[in-house]
Design a protein around this motif. Structure first.
Motif, PDB file in Angstrom:
ATOM      1  N   ILE A  90       0.839  -1.204   0.000  1.00 12.82           N
ATOM      2  CA  ILE A  90       0.000   0.000   0.000  1.00 12.82           C
ATOM      3  C   ILE A  90       0.873   1.253   0.000  1.00 12.82           C
ATOM      4  CG2 ILE A  90      -1.646   1.354   1.355  1.00 12.82           C
ATOM      5  CD1 ILE A  90      -2.844  -1.322   2.319  1.00 12.82           C
ATOM      6  N   GLU A  91       1.911   1.261   0.837  1.00 12.39           N
ATOM      7  CA  GLU A  91       2.763   2.434   0.929  1.00 12.39           C
ATOM      8  C   GLU A  91       3.521   2.704  -0.376  1.00 12.39           C
ATOM      9  OE1 GLU A  91       5.158   1.735   4.377  1.00 12.39           O
ATOM     10  OE2 GLU A  91       3.553   2.303   5.768  1.00 12.39           O
ATOM     11  N   THR A  92       3.960   1.655  -1.027  1.00  9.66           N
ATOM     12  CA  THR A  92       4.670   1.819  -2.299  1.00  9.66           C
ATOM     13  C   THR A  92       3.782   2.510  -3.330  1.00  9.66           C
ATOM     14  OG1 THR A  92       6.018  -0.141  -1.889  1.00  9.66           O
ATOM     15  CG2 THR A  92       5.825   0.587  -4.176  1.00  9.66           C
ATOM     16  N   TYR A  93       2.506   2.160  -3.332  1.00  7.39           N
ATOM     17  CA  TYR A  93       1.547   2.742  -4.276  1.00  7.39           C
ATOM     18  C   TYR A  93       1.101   4.140  -3.832  1.00  7.39           C
ATOM     19  CZ  TYR A  93      -2.776   3.277  -6.983  1.00  7.39           C
ATOM     20  OH  TYR A  93      -3.767   3.752  -7.806  1.00  7.39           O
ATOM     21  N   LEU A  94       0.901   4.315  -2.504  1.00  6.03           N
ATOM     22  CA  LEU A  94       0.240   5.511  -1.988  1.00  6.03           C
ATOM     23  C   LEU A  94       1.177   6.669  -1.682  1.00  6.03           C
ATOM     24  CD1 LEU A  94      -2.381   6.857  -0.939  1.00  6.03           C
ATOM     25  CD2 LEU A  94      -1.987   5.689   1.254  1.00  6.03           C
ATOM     26  N   TYR A  95       2.340   6.402  -1.103  1.00  2.04           N
ATOM     27  CA  TYR A  95       3.207   7.467  -0.613  1.00  2.04           C
ATOM     28  C   TYR A  95       3.522   8.554  -1.656  1.00  2.04           C
ATOM     29  CZ  TYR A  95       4.355   5.675   4.063  1.00  2.04           C
ATOM     30  OH  TYR A  95       4.313   5.288   5.377  1.00  2.04           O
ATOM     31  N   PRO A  96       3.797   8.213  -2.920  1.00  2.00           N
ATOM     32  CA  PRO A  96       4.109   9.273  -3.885  1.00  2.00           C
ATOM     33  C   PRO A  96       2.985  10.284  -4.078  1.00  2.00           C
ATOM     34  CG  PRO A  96       4.805   7.147  -4.730  1.00  2.00           C
ATOM     35  CD  PRO A  96       3.971   6.863  -3.517  1.00  2.00           C
TER      36      PRO A  96
END
Length: 309
Positions: free
Chosen positions: A244-250
């Motif tokens: 989730i973080e890989t997809y969301l953080y940017p």
């Protein structure tokens, strides 16, 4: 718990609320401040609210007040071991308080400042006994909200930490210890990270303030009153969290300055409740109902050792 009295320096909202907490747990408390009648009026108002809420009886409130005293003379603090400093957020004022405490409190084990901003490193530079100073930052009102953030300086002794932790935990407080100072401590860093993203979502037209608040209240907000953030993410699975973080953080907000929509409101003088308008219009709100809502989640933490006489 120490058998000696606890001293509170200052009769503001935080100081008197802590006096309510300590006396409500049977601890003799001395408040050092001018105009003691103002402080006593605040103290009694807090207890009137507790009586209305059915948490304290009239008899118990009277017994608690017997454990409260006021003074304007530092010499009257000669018997205390723990001092809670609640004065204005100016280092020169705090330093003068610390000098007086060191000169008048021979049994002193710890000074805990309730500052919400100043580093304990800076506080300690105003003391010769720097091993005794720390920050113990409560949330308002501290007689109802259990969290207290404890922040040591580089020289704070274990004896000083133990004295403050023992005092707070004896009153049912949740002491959250920091390994080193950081601006905003723990809770405000988390709260403002959330607020930064919330304001950004409003500015980007993703949703309005009402739906953000509704989402928090009806999704994970209640969850985190029973379990913690790390509890939940560990339980969900860290592989899922990483994906989730890989997809969301940017896509998340990372601004380092005040949001434009917030600055626009500041420039107009729209400061929220105190001016009538902020992101919400407060002028038609039932404020009695709102204040009740703000205190309701904390009622389950009320576990005082109330004296009866």
């Amino acid at each position: 718990m120490t058998e000696r009295s606890v001293a509170i320096i200052g009769k503001g909202m935080i100081g008197i609320s802590l006096a309510v907490l300590f006396t409500g747990n049977g601890i003799p408390t001395i408040v050092l401040a001018k105009n003691s009648e103002v402080g006593l009026e605040k103290y009694r108002t807090y207890y009137k609210d507790l009586i209305v809420q059915g948490l304290v009886t009239e008899k118990q409130a009277t017994a608690c007040e017997k454990r409260l005293s006021f003074t304007e003379n530092y010499a009257d603090l000669a018997d205390v071991e723990v001092v809670i400093e609640c004065v204005t957020e100016k280092l020169e004022v705090k330093y003068e308080v610390y000098r007086q405490i060191e000169a008048n409190c021979p049994h002193l084990k710890a000074i805990a400042s309730t500052t919400s901003a100043i580093s304990p490193v800076d506080l300690a530079s105003g003391m010769s006994q720097r091993e005794k100073v720390m920050v113990a930052h409560p949330y308002n009102p501290p007689h109802m909200v259990p969290c207290v953030e404890l922040v040591k300086n580089d020289f704070t002794s274990q004896e000083a930490l133990d004295a403050v932790v023992t005092l707070l935990e004896s009153c049912g407080r949740e002491v959250c210890k920091m390994n080193k100072p950081a601006p905003g401590f723990i809770a405000n860093r988390l709260q403002h990270a959330l607020y930064r993203e919330a304001v950004y979502m409003v500015e980007q037209g993703i949703c309005g303030p009402e739906d953000i608040d509704k989402c928090i209240r009806s999704s994970w907000g209640p969850r985190y009153t029973s379990i913690g953030l790390f509890d939940h993410f560990d339980y969900a699975g860290l592989d899922l969290i990483a994906n989730i973080e890989t997809y969301l953080y940017p896509d998340l907000c990372d601004t380092k300055t005040v949001h434009p929509s917030l600055q626009e409101r500041l420039d107009r003088g729209d400061l929220g409740y105190k001016t009538g308008v902020g992101y919400y219009d407060w002028r038609e709100r039932d404020m009695d109902a709102f204040r009740k809502k703000t205190s309701d989640p904390y009622l389950r933490f009320f576990n005082w050792k109330l004296p009866e006489d």
